[in-house]
Scaffold this motif. Structure first.
Motif, PDB file in Angstrom:
ATOM      1  N   SER A 168       0.818  -1.202   0.000  1.00 23.76           N
ATOM      2  CA  SER A 168       0.000   0.000   0.000  1.00 23.76           C
ATOM      3  C   SER A 168       0.856   1.259   0.000  1.00 23.76           C
ATOM      4  N   ALA A 169       0.515   2.193  -0.876  1.00 25.11           N
ATOM      5  CA  ALA A 169       1.232   3.472  -0.915  1.00 25.11           C
ATOM      6  C   ALA A 169       0.886   4.338   0.284  1.00 25.11           C
ATOM      7  N   GLY A 170      -0.119   3.921   1.058  1.00 22.68           N
ATOM      8  CA  GLY A 170      -0.485   4.695   2.239  1.00 22.68           C
ATOM      9  C   GLY A 170      -0.114   4.031   3.549  1.00 22.68           C
ATOM     10  N   LEU A 171       0.107   2.701   3.513  1.00 20.17           N
ATOM     11  CA  LEU A 171       0.327   1.956   4.751  1.00 20.17           C
ATOM     12  C   LEU A 171       1.589   1.112   4.753  1.00 20.17           C
ATOM     13  N   GLY A 172       2.244   0.959   3.605  1.00 24.06           N
ATOM     14  CA  GLY A 172       3.372   0.051   3.523  1.00 24.06           C
ATOM     15  C   GLY A 172       2.889  -1.366   3.273  1.00 24.06           C
ATOM     16  N   LEU A 173       3.710  -2.349   3.590  1.00 26.75           N
ATOM     17  CA  LEU A 173       3.361  -3.755   3.392  1.00 26.75           C
ATOM     18  C   LEU A 173       2.569  -4.243   4.603  1.00 26.75           C
ATOM     19  N   GLN A 174       1.331  -4.705   4.350  1.00 19.56           N
ATOM     20  CA  GLN A 174       0.429  -5.065   5.431  1.00 19.56           C
ATOM     21  C   GLN A 174      -0.219  -6.428   5.192  1.00 19.56           C
ATOM     22  N   PRO A 175      -0.401  -7.226   6.260  1.00 18.82           N
ATOM     23  CA  PRO A 175      -1.130  -8.487   6.118  1.00 18.82           C
ATOM     24  C   PRO A 175      -2.618  -8.202   6.010  1.00 18.82           C
ATOM     25  N   THR A 189       5.225   2.254   9.408  1.00 22.76           N
ATOM     26  CA  THR A 189       3.973   1.503   9.549  1.00 22.76           C
ATOM     27  C   THR A 189       4.000   0.132   8.897  1.00 22.76           C
ATOM     28  N   GLY A 190       4.992  -0.159   8.086  1.00 17.04           N
ATOM     29  CA  GLY A 190       5.056  -1.466   7.436  1.00 17.04           C
ATOM     30  C   GLY A 190       5.203  -2.585   8.450  1.00 17.04           C
ATOM     31  N   ARG A 191       4.544  -3.708   8.192  1.00 18.77           N
ATOM     32  CA  ARG A 191       4.562  -4.820   9.142  1.00 18.77           C
ATOM     33  C   ARG A 191       5.639  -5.851   8.816  1.00 18.77           C
ATOM     34  N   ALA A 192       6.207  -5.788   7.638  1.00 16.28           N
ATOM     35  CA  ALA A 192       7.284  -6.710   7.247  1.00 16.28           C
ATOM     36  C   ALA A 192       7.892  -6.201   5.954  1.00 16.28           C
ATOM     37  N   THR A 193       9.058  -6.709   5.608  1.00 14.20           N
ATOM     38  CA  THR A 193       9.676  -6.433   4.313  1.00 14.20           C
ATOM     39  C   THR A 193       9.539  -7.675   3.440  1.00 14.20           C
ATOM     40  N   LEU A 194       9.744  -7.513   2.157  1.00 13.29           N
ATOM     41  CA  LEU A 194       9.718  -8.671   1.260  1.00 13.29           C
ATOM     42  C   LEU A 194      10.779  -9.694   1.658  1.00 13.29           C
TER      43      LEU A 194
END
Length: 273
Positions: free
Chosen positions: A58-65, A106-111
């Motif tokens: 997400s461009a607004g939230l980062g990577l999210q589950p 805010t990202g919950r994890a990286t690739l």
């Protein structure tokens, strides 16, 4: 850029706190054919023998589950696509900076972290893959299984399948959801429970080669003067936008201009400014 990203994340956190339990889950927050098909990918992956979890870039939230359903967020408007009222930046470099700041906040994890857990299937447009390129490179360096449908360019260590509009007649739907439909088709061709095994690659390649059809465009020709007006208008609105992006935007609007001709007119226009 860092301050803008920080301000944005503060607004997201404030809206989240105010919304509380009334906020929509991420599965409810997003809409459109692309998202509907993305949610169905988990079932396709399960049918192919994989244990799955859906994440959203997400461009607004980062990577999210996306799952479990308790994951919520306030409604927002943000995109990496340029020439848009909700663009977070005006260039690929700024998009990448924005993504980095989001992930830190805010990202919950990286690739890379997802790749450490198991195989990773990614469905990304060119602009999103560009913004996330540093993470794609880190993921590829792991040496695990990673499959990218769409994207911008080849990434060492990641098997990439380029978006192919010639498959749209067979897969159906809109071009917006084409990459997701290609991902589902790839999973259907999975032969041995291994995401990028030679058997799966061969099965997909044979099917795609026999199925793809040339795409015919019916675009409206433009005079040199009209092209120059377009270039002046768009570069004034989005300083730093690339020539390639401008040509794609022009063609997306149903207009025709040969690439070398556009390049010459672009160079002439920019030199005169």
């Amino acid at each position: 850029m860092k301050q803008r990203a920080s301000n944005w994340q503060k607004r997201i956190r404030t809206a989240t706190a105010r919304g509380g339990s009334a906020l929509p889950s991420l599965t409810e927050l997003y809409r459109g054919d692309h998202w509907t098909r993305s949610r169905r990918l988990t079932a396709a992956a399960s049918d192919a023998g994989y244990k799955t979890q859906l994440w959203v870039a997400s461009a607004g939230l980062g990577l999210q589950p996306v799952e479990p359903e308790t994951e919520t967020a306030p409604a927002y408007a943000a995109t990496f696509s340029t020439r848009h009222a909700d663009s977070v930046a005006t260039s690929a470099a700024e998009n990448a900076q924005w993504w980095g700041h989001l992930q830190e906040g805010t990202g919950r994890a990286t690739l890379q972290e997802l790749g450490q857990r198991g195989p990773v299937l990614m469905v990304l447009s060119e602009v999103y893959a560009s913004a996330m390129e540093a993470e794609l490179l880190a993921l590829g360096a792991l040496g695990g299984e990673a499959l990218l449908i769409g994207g911008l360019r080849e990434v060492p260590g990641v098997h990439r399948v380029r978006s192919d509009a010639g498959l749209s007649h067979a897969l159906g739907g809109t071009l917006t959801s084409l990459n997701v439909r290609m991902a589902a088709s790839w999973l259907e061709h999975s032969k041995d429970g291994t995401l990028t095994s030679p058997a799966t690659q061969n099965a997909w390649s044979e099917w795609a080669a026999a199925t793809t059809k040339p795409v015919k465009y019916n675009r409206e020709p433009m005079s040199d003067e009209d092209v120059i007006v377009f270039i002046k208008r768009e570069t004034a609105t989005l300083p730093g936008v690339s020539r390639t992006r401008l040509l794609r935007a022009l063609r997306d609007d149903g207009k025709a201009c040969e690439q070398s001709r556009f390049a010459n007119l672009y160079k002439k226009t920019m030199e005169e400014r």
